[in-house]
Scaffold this motif. Structure first.
Motif, PDB file in Angstrom:
ATOM      1  N   GLY A 195       0.805  -1.214   0.000  1.00  0.00           N
ATOM      2  CA  GLY A 195       0.000   0.000   0.000  1.00  0.00           C
ATOM      3  C   GLY A 195       0.839   1.265   0.000  1.00  0.00           C
ATOM      4  O   GLY A 195       0.450   2.274  -0.599  1.00  0.00           O
ATOM      5  N   ARG A 196       1.978   1.250   0.682  1.00  0.00           N
ATOM      6  CA  ARG A 196       2.835   2.437   0.699  1.00  0.00           C
ATOM      7  C   ARG A 196       3.462   2.659  -0.673  1.00  0.00           C
ATOM      8  O   ARG A 196       3.536   3.799  -1.139  1.00  0.00           O
ATOM      9  CB  ARG A 196       3.898   2.317   1.780  1.00  0.00           C
ATOM     10  CG  ARG A 196       4.817   3.521   1.819  1.00  0.00           C
ATOM     11  CD  ARG A 196       5.318   3.865   3.200  1.00  0.00           C
ATOM     12  NE  ARG A 196       6.206   2.861   3.764  1.00  0.00           N
ATOM     13  CZ  ARG A 196       6.855   3.048   4.921  1.00  0.00           C
ATOM     14  NH1 ARG A 196       6.702   4.166   5.618  1.00  0.00           N
ATOM     15  NH2 ARG A 196       7.638   2.103   5.392  1.00  0.00           N
ATOM     16  N   VAL A 197       3.906   1.580  -1.326  1.00  0.00           N
ATOM     17  CA  VAL A 197       4.455   1.736  -2.676  1.00  0.00           C
ATOM     18  C   VAL A 197       3.378   2.249  -3.623  1.00  0.00           C
ATOM     19  O   VAL A 197       3.624   3.126  -4.454  1.00  0.00           O
ATOM     20  CB  VAL A 197       5.044   0.409  -3.185  1.00  0.00           C
ATOM     21  CG1 VAL A 197       5.556   0.571  -4.622  1.00  0.00           C
ATOM     22  CG2 VAL A 197       6.171  -0.064  -2.278  1.00  0.00           C
ATOM     23  N   GLN A 198       2.170   1.724  -3.490  1.00  0.00           N
ATOM     24  CA  GLN A 198       1.087   2.197  -4.356  1.00  0.00           C
ATOM     25  C   GLN A 198       0.762   3.661  -4.075  1.00  0.00           C
ATOM     26  O   GLN A 198       0.456   4.430  -4.999  1.00  0.00           O
ATOM     27  CB  GLN A 198      -0.160   1.338  -4.156  1.00  0.00           C
ATOM     28  CG  GLN A 198      -1.299   1.678  -5.122  1.00  0.00           C
ATOM     29  CD  GLN A 198      -0.882   1.557  -6.575  1.00  0.00           C
ATOM     30  OE1 GLN A 198      -0.443   0.489  -7.002  1.00  0.00           O
ATOM     31  NE2 GLN A 198      -0.993   2.643  -7.332  1.00  0.00           N
ATOM     32  N   ALA A 199       0.846   4.078  -2.818  1.00  0.00           N
ATOM     33  CA  ALA A 199       0.621   5.486  -2.488  1.00  0.00           C
ATOM     34  C   ALA A 199       1.661   6.374  -3.164  1.00  0.00           C
ATOM     35  O   ALA A 199       1.350   7.487  -3.631  1.00  0.00           O
ATOM     36  CB  ALA A 199       0.652   5.678  -0.975  1.00  0.00           C
ATOM     37  N   ILE A 200       2.906   5.898  -3.226  1.00  0.00           N
ATOM     38  CA  ILE A 200       3.960   6.648  -3.927  1.00  0.00           C
ATOM     39  C   ILE A 200       3.624   6.753  -5.403  1.00  0.00           C
ATOM     40  O   ILE A 200       3.734   7.834  -6.007  1.00  0.00           O
ATOM     41  CB  ILE A 200       5.324   5.961  -3.708  1.00  0.00           C
ATOM     42  CG1 ILE A 200       5.773   6.131  -2.256  1.00  0.00           C
ATOM     43  CG2 ILE A 200       6.370   6.515  -4.675  1.00  0.00           C
ATOM     44  CD1 ILE A 200       6.997   5.315  -1.892  1.00  0.00           C
ATOM     45  N   CYS A 201       3.208   5.637  -6.011  1.00  0.00           N
ATOM     46  CA  CYS A 201       2.851   5.666  -7.437  1.00  0.00           C
ATOM     47  C   CYS A 201       1.663   6.596  -7.693  1.00  0.00           C
ATOM     48  O   CYS A 201       1.644   7.329  -8.695  1.00  0.00           O
ATOM     49  CB  CYS A 201       2.538   4.256  -7.930  1.00  0.00           C
ATOM     50  SG  CYS A 201       3.963   3.161  -8.008  1.00  0.00           S
ATOM     51  N   ASP A 202       0.667   6.563  -6.809  1.00  0.00           N
ATOM     52  CA  ASP A 202      -0.486   7.451  -6.962  1.00  0.00           C
ATOM     53  C   ASP A 202      -0.039   8.906  -6.929  1.00  0.00           C
ATOM     54  O   ASP A 202      -0.500   9.732  -7.736  1.00  0.00           O
ATOM     55  CB  ASP A 202      -1.504   7.202  -5.845  1.00  0.00           C
ATOM     56  CG  ASP A 202      -2.163   5.843  -5.931  1.00  0.00           C
ATOM     57  OD1 ASP A 202      -2.093   5.205  -6.995  1.00  0.00           O
ATOM     58  OD2 ASP A 202      -2.749   5.415  -4.907  1.00  0.00           O
ATOM     59  N   PHE A 203       0.853   9.217  -5.998  1.00  0.00           N
ATOM     60  CA  PHE A 203       1.344  10.586  -5.899  1.00  0.00           C
ATOM     61  C   PHE A 203       2.101  10.993  -7.156  1.00  0.00           C
ATOM     62  O   PHE A 203       1.837  12.058  -7.738  1.00  0.00           O
ATOM     63  CB  PHE A 203       2.255  10.745  -4.686  1.00  0.00           C
ATOM     64  CG  PHE A 203       3.065  12.000  -4.723  1.00  0.00           C
ATOM     65  CD1 PHE A 203       2.482  13.234  -4.466  1.00  0.00           C
ATOM     66  CD2 PHE A 203       4.416  11.962  -5.061  1.00  0.00           C
ATOM     67  CE1 PHE A 203       3.230  14.403  -4.542  1.00  0.00           C
ATOM     68  CE2 PHE A 203       5.162  13.117  -5.136  1.00  0.00           C
ATOM     69  CZ  PHE A 203       4.576  14.345  -4.882  1.00  0.00           C
ATOM     70  N   VAL A 204       3.040  10.166  -7.580  1.00  0.00           N
ATOM     71  CA  VAL A 204       3.871  10.515  -8.736  1.00  0.00           C
ATOM     72  C   VAL A 204       3.012  10.673  -9.981  1.00  0.00           C
ATOM     73  O   VAL A 204       3.191  11.612 -10.764  1.00  0.00           O
ATOM     74  CB  VAL A 204       4.967   9.451  -8.947  1.00  0.00           C
ATOM     75  CG1 VAL A 204       5.711   9.687 -10.261  1.00  0.00           C
ATOM     76  CG2 VAL A 204       5.945   9.460  -7.779  1.00  0.00           C
ATOM     77  N   GLN A 205       2.055   9.754 -10.168  1.00  0.00           N
ATOM     78  CA  GLN A 205       1.201   9.826 -11.363  1.00  0.00           C
ATOM     79  C   GLN A 205       0.389  11.113 -11.404  1.00  0.00           C
ATOM     80  O   GLN A 205       0.161  11.694 -12.465  1.00  0.00           O
ATOM     81  CB  GLN A 205       0.269   8.609 -11.387  1.00  0.00           C
ATOM     82  CG  GLN A 205      -0.276   8.267 -12.761  1.00  0.00           C
ATOM     83  CD  GLN A 205      -1.620   8.919 -13.029  1.00  0.00           C
ATOM     84  OE1 GLN A 205      -2.279   9.410 -12.106  1.00  0.00           O
ATOM     85  NE2 GLN A 205      -2.027   8.944 -14.286  1.00  0.00           N
ATOM     86  N   GLY A 206      -0.042  11.596 -10.235  1.00  0.00           N
ATOM     87  CA  GLY A 206      -0.804  12.829 -10.187  1.00  0.00           C
ATOM     88  C   GLY A 206       0.043  14.084 -10.122  1.00  0.00           C
ATOM     89  O   GLY A 206      -0.433  15.173 -10.442  1.00  0.00           O
ATOM     90  N   HIS A 207       1.314  13.938  -9.720  1.00  0.00           N
ATOM     91  CA  HIS A 207       2.177  15.093  -9.500  1.00  0.00           C
ATOM     92  C   HIS A 207       2.876  15.547 -10.775  1.00  0.00           C
ATOM     93  O   HIS A 207       3.101  16.750 -10.962  1.00  0.00           O
ATOM     94  CB  HIS A 207       3.225  14.728  -8.439  1.00  0.00           C
ATOM     95  CG  HIS A 207       4.093  15.866  -8.013  1.00  0.00           C
ATOM     96  ND1 HIS A 207       3.652  16.882  -7.191  1.00  0.00           N
ATOM     97  CD2 HIS A 207       5.396  16.147  -8.289  1.00  0.00           C
ATOM     98  CE1 HIS A 207       4.639  17.742  -6.977  1.00  0.00           C
ATOM     99  NE2 HIS A 207       5.712  17.314  -7.636  1.00  0.00           N
TER     100      HIS A 207
END
Length: 280
Positions: A132-144
């Motif tokens: 979940g933490r890795v996915q949270a990083i991916c979610d952030f990067v994809q939106g950032h």
């Protein structure tokens, strides 16, 4: 399913120039190859291959003065399944990581863990460790980061991508890799083919970059650029970042004159054309 993939790249060199090219499928997919890669150069020049420190297959040659075209084509069998999701996968303490994972915790040319460490812990330190933490990083990067080919820059680092908020797939991957490493999660940079299988076709095609993260004793695929499971990834090379695995490393000046990549599903084992006939 069967996937045909390949490339046609033309360089112009002002003088004979040594090249090292990382363009062939990674050895860990060797058993899946159904039509082996056929590689041509025009004009024809001697070539040799070797394995680099990360196990990638490298093509070595000397480009003559003027134009050189490198053309490769192969067909691979794929299970046709989407990237696996394992939400229960756990992070391992650094003390329990295998020795060969430790290099993927360190800062590297494009992934400045020293400059991003505090940012990473401030943003994700309270997120539950694991998948979940890795996915949270991916979610952030994809939106950032805003994807924009026109603003691609070969020297952009993860720290610069974080602040500039624009880039291409390598920038998405570099930032996500760096943030994972800051949190003591081993992450490595991947270059490969990813066709538009199961989604609307987007032209022109290109090589793609994503990352693999070590969780629960195994490497797992994450794609901060697309941030959704995809079908038919074909790994070409793995490394710490793009500096380790450039498609073409030129030991002298050159100009990229033409670049074409194809990755698409086929229904049978098609006969390879010659380099002059092209791929289609």
């Amino acid at each position: 399913m069967l996937i045909r993939y390949g490339y046609e790249i033309t360089l112009t060199c002002p003088q004979p120039t040594a090249l090292v090219c990382l363009l062939s499928v990674h050895e860990d997919r060797a058993a899946d190859i159904r039509i082996p890669e056929t590689v041509f150069t025009t004009p024809g020049v001697p070539t040799s291959t070797y394995r680099d420190l990360f196990g990638n297959r490298c093509l070595r040659l000397v480009a003559p003065t003027g134009d050189l075209t490198i053309w490769g084509d192969a067909t691979i069998e794929d299970d046709g399944e989407l990237d696996r999701s394992l939400p229960e996968a756990r992070e391992l303490p650094v003390s329990e990581l295998p020795d060969d994972c430790l290099v993927y915790l360190m800062g590297s040319r494009y992934c400045e863990t020293d400059r991003l460490s505090q940012i990473a812990w401030d943003m994700f330190g309270t997120v539950s460790p694991g998948w979940g933490r890795v996915q949270a990083i991916c979610d952030f990067v994809q939106g950032h980061i805003q994807f924009d080919y026109m603003q691609a820059r070969s020297t952009r680092t993860a720290f610069e991508a974080f602040h500039e908020r624009v880039g291409v797939c390598r920038d998405f991957a570099h930032l996500a890799v760096a943030l994972c490493r800051c949190l003591n999660i081993p992450a490595r940079y991947i270059n490969g083919h990813l066709g538009d299988i199961g989604i609307p076709v987007v032209d022109p095609m290109d090589f793609s970059a994503w990352m693999e993260v070590f969780l629960d004793g195994a490497w797992h695929t994450f794609d901060p650029r697309n941030n959704t499971p995809r079908i038919g990834r074909i790994v070409v090379a793995r490394g710490r970042d793009a500096a380790d695995i450039p498609l073409i490393n030129s030991f002298g000046p050159h100009v990229l004159k033409a670049f074409r990549v194809w990755t698409y599903e086929v229904t049978n084992l098609q006969q390879m054309p010659s380099a002059a006939e092209g791929a289609f």
